[in-house]
Design a protein around this motif. Structure first.
Motif, mmCIF file in Angstrom:
data_model
loop_
_atom_site.group_PDB
_atom_site.id
_atom_site.type_symbol
_atom_site.label_atom_id
_atom_site.label_comp_id
_atom_site.label_asym_id
_atom_site.label_seq_id
_atom_site.Cartn_x
_atom_site.Cartn_y
_atom_site.Cartn_z
ATOM 1 N N LEU A 47 8.059 5.561 4.070
ATOM 2 C CA LEU A 47 7.105 4.680 4.739
ATOM 3 C C LEU A 47 7.167 3.268 4.167
ATOM 4 O O LEU A 47 7.048 2.282 4.906
ATOM 5 N N PHE A 48 7.371 3.154 2.864
ATOM 6 C CA PHE A 48 7.517 1.830 2.246
ATOM 7 C C PHE A 48 8.708 1.092 2.847
ATOM 8 O O PHE A 48 8.611 -0.083 3.220
ATOM 9 N N ASP A 49 9.843 1.774 2.958
ATOM 10 C CA ASP A 49 11.045 1.134 3.501
ATOM 11 C C ASP A 49 10.846 0.730 4.963
ATOM 12 O O ASP A 49 11.268 -0.357 5.384
ATOM 13 N N LEU A 50 10.207 1.599 5.737
ATOM 14 C CA LEU A 50 10.008 1.300 7.160
ATOM 15 C C LEU A 50 9.067 0.116 7.353
ATOM 16 O O LEU A 50 9.345 -0.787 8.159
ATOM 17 N N THR A 51 7.951 0.108 6.641
ATOM 18 C CA THR A 51 6.990 -0.994 6.803
ATOM 19 C C THR A 51 7.578 -2.315 6.304
ATOM 20 O O THR A 51 7.280 -3.379 6.854
ATOM 21 N N ARG A 52 8.423 -2.255 5.283
ATOM 22 C CA ARG A 52 9.066 -3.479 4.788
ATOM 23 C C ARG A 52 10.011 -4.047 5.842
ATOM 24 O O ARG A 52 10.034 -5.266 6.082
ATOM 25 N N ILE A 83 0.840 -1.203 0.000
ATOM 26 C CA ILE A 83 0.000 0.000 0.000
ATOM 27 C C ILE A 83 0.872 1.249 0.000
ATOM 28 O O ILE A 83 0.638 2.196 -0.763
ATOM 29 N N ALA A 84 1.906 1.247 0.854
ATOM 30 C CA ALA A 84 2.809 2.403 0.925
ATOM 31 C C ALA A 84 3.526 2.610 -0.403
ATOM 32 O O ALA A 84 3.706 3.748 -0.858
ATOM 33 N N GLY A 85 3.936 1.509 -1.049
ATOM 34 C CA GLY A 85 4.608 1.625 -2.344
ATOM 35 C C GLY A 85 3.696 2.187 -3.414
ATOM 36 O O GLY A 85 4.097 3.049 -4.204
ATOM 37 N N ALA A 86 2.444 1.722 -3.449
ATOM 38 C CA ALA A 86 1.484 2.226 -4.438
ATOM 39 C C ALA A 86 1.213 3.711 -4.219
ATOM 40 O O ALA A 86 1.094 4.482 -5.177
ATOM 41 N N CYS A 87 1.126 4.118 -2.961
ATOM 42 C CA CYS A 87 0.891 5.534 -2.658
ATOM 43 C C CYS A 87 2.102 6.376 -3.044
ATOM 44 O O CYS A 87 1.965 7.471 -3.606
ATOM 45 N N ARG A 118 -11.047 9.653 -7.665
ATOM 46 C CA ARG A 118 -10.427 9.005 -8.830
ATOM 47 C C ARG A 118 -8.966 8.658 -8.539
ATOM 48 O O ARG A 118 -8.487 7.584 -8.916
ATOM 49 N N ARG A 119 -8.259 9.570 -7.876
ATOM 50 C CA ARG A 119 -6.859 9.291 -7.532
ATOM 51 C C ARG A 119 -6.766 8.078 -6.609
ATOM 52 O O ARG A 119 -5.942 7.181 -6.818
ATOM 53 N N ALA A 120 -7.615 8.031 -5.579
ATOM 54 C CA ALA A 120 -7.593 6.908 -4.639
ATOM 55 C C ALA A 120 -7.974 5.604 -5.332
ATOM 56 O O ALA A 120 -7.429 4.536 -5.012
ATOM 57 N N ALA A 121 -8.900 5.677 -6.283
ATOM 58 C CA ALA A 121 -9.299 4.471 -7.021
ATOM 59 C C ALA A 121 -8.129 3.928 -7.838
ATOM 60 O O ALA A 121 -7.944 2.702 -7.944
ATOM 61 N N ARG A 122 -7.318 4.824 -8.416
ATOM 62 C CA ARG A 122 -6.134 4.376 -9.170
ATOM 63 C C ARG A 122 -5.124 3.706 -8.236
ATOM 64 O O ARG A 122 -4.498 2.700 -8.595
ATOM 65 N N ILE A 123 -4.969 4.266 -7.035
ATOM 66 C CA ILE A 123 -4.061 3.652 -6.059
ATOM 67 C C ILE A 123 -4.572 2.270 -5.665
ATOM 68 O O ILE A 123 -3.796 1.305 -5.569
ATOM 69 N N ALA A 124 -5.883 2.154 -5.452
ATOM 70 C CA ALA A 124 -6.474 0.860 -5.092
ATOM 71 C C ALA A 124 -6.241 -0.164 -6.199
ATOM 72 O O ALA A 124 -5.957 -1.345 -5.923
ATOM 73 N N ALA A 125 -6.339 0.274 -7.456
ATOM 74 C CA ALA A 125 -6.102 -0.639 -8.579
ATOM 75 C C ALA A 125 -4.651 -1.121 -8.582
ATOM 76 O O ALA A 125 -4.376 -2.302 -8.854
ATOM 77 N N SER A 126 -3.710 -0.226 -8.259
ATOM 78 C CA SER A 126 -2.293 -0.622 -8.188
ATOM 79 C C SER A 126 -2.066 -1.621 -7.063
ATOM 80 O O SER A 126 -1.306 -2.591 -7.212
ATOM 81 N N ILE A 127 -2.734 -1.399 -5.930
ATOM 82 C CA ILE A 127 -2.599 -2.322 -4.799
ATOM 83 C C ILE A 127 -3.135 -3.701 -5.179
ATOM 84 O O ILE A 127 -2.520 -4.735 -4.867
ATOM 85 N N GLN A 128 -4.257 -3.725 -5.872
ATOM 86 C CA GLN A 128 -4.834 -5.013 -6.287
ATOM 87 C C GLN A 128 -3.884 -5.754 -7.226
ATOM 88 O O GLN A 128 -3.711 -6.976 -7.113
ATOM 89 N N ILE A 158 6.652 -5.135 -6.807
ATOM 90 C CA ILE A 158 6.847 -3.902 -6.053
ATOM 91 C C ILE A 158 7.973 -3.072 -6.655
ATOM 92 O O ILE A 158 7.952 -1.834 -6.603
ATOM 93 N N ASP A 159 8.963 -3.738 -7.278
ATOM 94 C CA ASP A 159 10.050 -2.999 -7.927
ATOM 95 C C ASP A 159 9.522 -2.183 -9.103
ATOM 96 O O ASP A 159 9.982 -1.060 -9.352
ATOM 97 N N ASP A 160 8.554 -2.761 -9.836
ATOM 98 C CA ASP A 160 7.947 -2.019 -10.946
ATOM 99 C C ASP A 160 7.254 -0.758 -10.432
ATOM 100 O O ASP A 160 7.359 0.319 -11.031
ATOM 101 N N ILE A 161 6.549 -0.918 -9.320
ATOM 102 C CA ILE A 161 5.819 0.215 -8.749
ATOM 103 C C ILE A 161 6.781 1.277 -8.225
ATOM 104 O O ILE A 161 6.639 2.472 -8.495
ATOM 105 N N MET A 162 7.800 0.843 -7.474
ATOM 106 C CA MET A 162 8.701 1.796 -6.830
ATOM 107 C C MET A 162 9.638 2.482 -7.815
ATOM 108 O O MET A 162 10.238 3.504 -7.490
ATOM 109 N N SER A 163 9.773 1.945 -9.006
ATOM 110 C CA SER A 163 10.606 2.614 -10.014
ATOM 111 C C SER A 163 9.995 3.947 -10.439
ATOM 112 O O SER A 163 10.672 4.797 -11.021
ATOM 113 N N LYS A 164 8.705 4.125 -10.130
ATOM 114 C CA LYS A 164 8.011 5.362 -10.496
ATOM 115 C C LYS A 164 8.023 6.392 -9.370
ATOM 116 O O LYS A 164 7.409 7.444 -9.494
#
Length: 579
Positions: free
Chosen positions: A531-536, A423-427, A465-475, A484-490
């Motif tokens: 936050l992504f690094d900490l939660t990981r 979730i943190a990575g998608a956000c 709409r922004r939150a819906a796009r994030i939810a789609a990435s999480i799914q 997750i590497d694909d997501i975090m590259s952005k």
């Protein structure tokens, strides 16, 4: 030192420019027909009253000295001048301002101990009209720093961080101004609770003095809250405050950061948080005073620092603490509270079939019912019941809260040890800023996580709409369609301005802040993907996060996690804490 010297010189240039401009304006007025001004009844009354009762006069609509020895003959006039200007709402004549600057040496111990001078200053500070303007005039003239020497030490003092926008003296003057705005109802839309309770205060004068001195000890090696409280205990009796008012001011100064810290970095759904805060505050009057001072303090930090989410956190802490201090909280057992919450929810979703509602209610542990609001439970029930009817294993719900300044994203998904990291990575990849997270695990092995995102768009439709796009990435991450590497590259790059600052990383582990959870507080420099690094890392340590509270103060991030170890127990093993 260089910046303080620069600001002092720039301040002198500004003051000189103001005097010259005022002189030119007065010169222009003297060449214009003065009959209209002479016949104006208010102007005539002001002139007559001032000439009869003081050593000042109104000259071309501005307050001026009656003679050159006004201050040398009676140094109290150095304070009285500003009080009269505030009382009659008039500007300064350049000659009066020049003479004030030339007479600053008259502000000595004798004048500071003068009863009338102190009474006039307190009247000015607590004026029902515009105390901010009066204090700023005194500061620009150099009078304020000499009359209150502790204030003089913080004049033009820079705060070298990305959080504070102003020098310390300007911050204090603005704090008083915002307090006045709240009192006059000019901030009712943003601060409804503060606006409502301020007229009910018994200690209005103490509140204004506390706002004026709360950061007066900045720049010292000692904690500025402790040192400031000590200064307040010396200053308040000199200003004519009673012993009770002095105690109130010193307490407010010492604890002026507490409410903000509790609200932004503690779990407000944890009864221990409310109990700890109530033990500090001790009375309903202090609770009201501290709420209003906290609002004024944050608002005076600079533009963009205050947001609706901070306001919501402060209001929640206020409303949760008030019944505890009043001794009227309901003494219900955990089971009774849970049952009452379920019954309340059933009344809100009576359109859901009984069988479906029973299945939903059976999914959750007691903690869920005690840590979520009824509005959240309503949305969760509809989301999960709908997903169950479709046979879906993943569902999301979005709710934009314009007044609170957040968008709430709820995710229902098969439980995964790295779900919060996903979730943190998608956000992060979408540029969204997480300000809080509530994590629950259902009895059938699903996770129900509620994420609060800082609002970015004005329109709620855009936020959703922004939150819906994030939810789609999480799914996609949960279903392993992307990595997750694909997501975090952005992820966005770190801001260049952060490179000028350094924050010493600090990790604090505390088992006393919650009855059932271990609290991990992490202080470090902010950056995208933090936050992504900490939660990981927390997931790698086999710790379960119950809630996360994310706060950013300029370049500094303060992230607090409520966690449990194996067996849903606190982390008490010294080796695990060190890891």
């Amino acid at each position: 030192r260089f910046m303080k010297h620069y600001i002092l010189v720039a301040k002198d240039v500004g003051d000189l420019t103001r005097i010259v401009c005022s002189a030119l304006e007065v010169k222009q007025l003297t060449t214009a027909p003065a009959l209209k001004a002479l016949l104006a009844p208010m102007t005539w009354r002001k002139r007559a009253r001032l000439r009869k009762t003081s050593d000042f006069k109104i000259d071309n609509g501005r307050i001026n000295v009656a003679h050159a020895k006004v201050f040398s003959q009676d140094p109290v006039n150095l304070i009285r001048l500003f009080w009269l200007a505030e009382k009659y709402n008039v500007l300064f004549h350049p000659e009066a301002f020049r003479l004030v600057r030339a007479s600053l040496k008259l502000i000595d111990k004798k004048l500071r101990a003068n009863k009338e001078a102190n009474e006039l200053f307190v009247k000015l500070l607590t004026s029902p009209d515009n105390p901010e303007v009066a204090l700023r005039r005194m500061n620009e003239a150099g009078v304020l720093g000499r009359f209150v020497p502790s204030f003089g030490t913080i004049v033009s003092m820079m705060q070298f961080n990305m959080y504070h926008h102003y020098t310390v003296d300007e911050h204090l003057v603005r704090s008083v101004g915002i307090l006045s705005d709240i009192e006059h109802g000019r901030c009712a839309d943003d601060h409804p609770v503060a606006t409502e309770i301020l007229p009910t205060l018994e200690s209005r004068r103490a509140l204004y003095v506390a706002a004026f001195v709360h950061d007066i000890a900045k720049g010292r090696e000692e904690d500025h809250s402790i040192a400031g409280a000590r200064i307040a205990r010396r200053l308040c009796p000199r200003l004519g405050l009673s012993a009770a008012e002095t105690e109130t001011v010193s307490w407010l100064v010492e604890h002026h950061l507490d409410m903000s810290l509790f609200a932004q970095s503690r779990d407000l759904n944890d009864p221990k948080t409310i109990q700890d805060f109530a033990e500090i505050v001790q009375s309903p009057e202090r609770l009201k005073l501290l709420l209003i001072l906290t609002v004024a303090d944050i608002r005076a930090v600079g533009p963009g620092v205050w947001n609706g989410w901070k306001g919501q956190l402060l209001r929640t802490l206020y409303y949760e603490t008030r019944p505890v201090l009043a001794g009227s909280q309901m003494e219900l057992s955990r089971r009774e509270q849970t049952q009452l919450t379920i019954e309340t929810l059933r009344g809100r979703v009576d359109d859901i079939p009984e069988e479906a509602f029973t299945r939903f209610a059976a999914l959750h542990e007691p903690d869920y019912w005690l840590r979520t609001t009824t509005d959240q439970q309503v949305r969760h029930a509809r989301m999960i019941v709908t997903a169950d009817a479709r046979g879906a294993d993943f569902a999301a719900d979005v709710m934009a809260h314009a007044f609170e300044g957040i968008t709430e994203l709820s995710i229902f998904s098969p439980s995964h040890p790295r779900l919060l990291s996903m979730i943190a990575g998608a956000c992060t990849s979408s540029g969204a800023n997480i300000v809080g997270a509530q994590i629950s695990t259902t009895r059938d092995g699903h996770a129900l996580d509620t994420i609060r995102l800082a609002r970015e768009f004005d329109r709620s439709e855009d936020e959703e709409r922004r939150a819906a796009r994030i939810a789609a990435s999480i799914q996609e991450l949960v279903e392993e369609k992307v990595t997750i590497d694909d997501i975090m590259s952005k992820r966005p790059k770190s801001r260049e301005s952060l490179k000028a600052f350094s924050v010493e990383p600090q990790v604090v582990i505390d088992n006393n802040l919650s009855e059932e959870l271990t609290v991990i507080e992490i202080n470090c420099i902010d950056r995208p993907g933090l936050l992504f690094d900490l939660t990981r890392e927390i997931a790698d340590l086999k710790l379960n996060i119950a809630s996360a509270h994310i706060a950013t103060f300029g370049e500094k991030a303060v992230d607090v996690f409520y966690v449990t170890g194996p067996g849903a127990a606190k982390v008490t093993n010294a080796a695990r804490q060190t890891a």
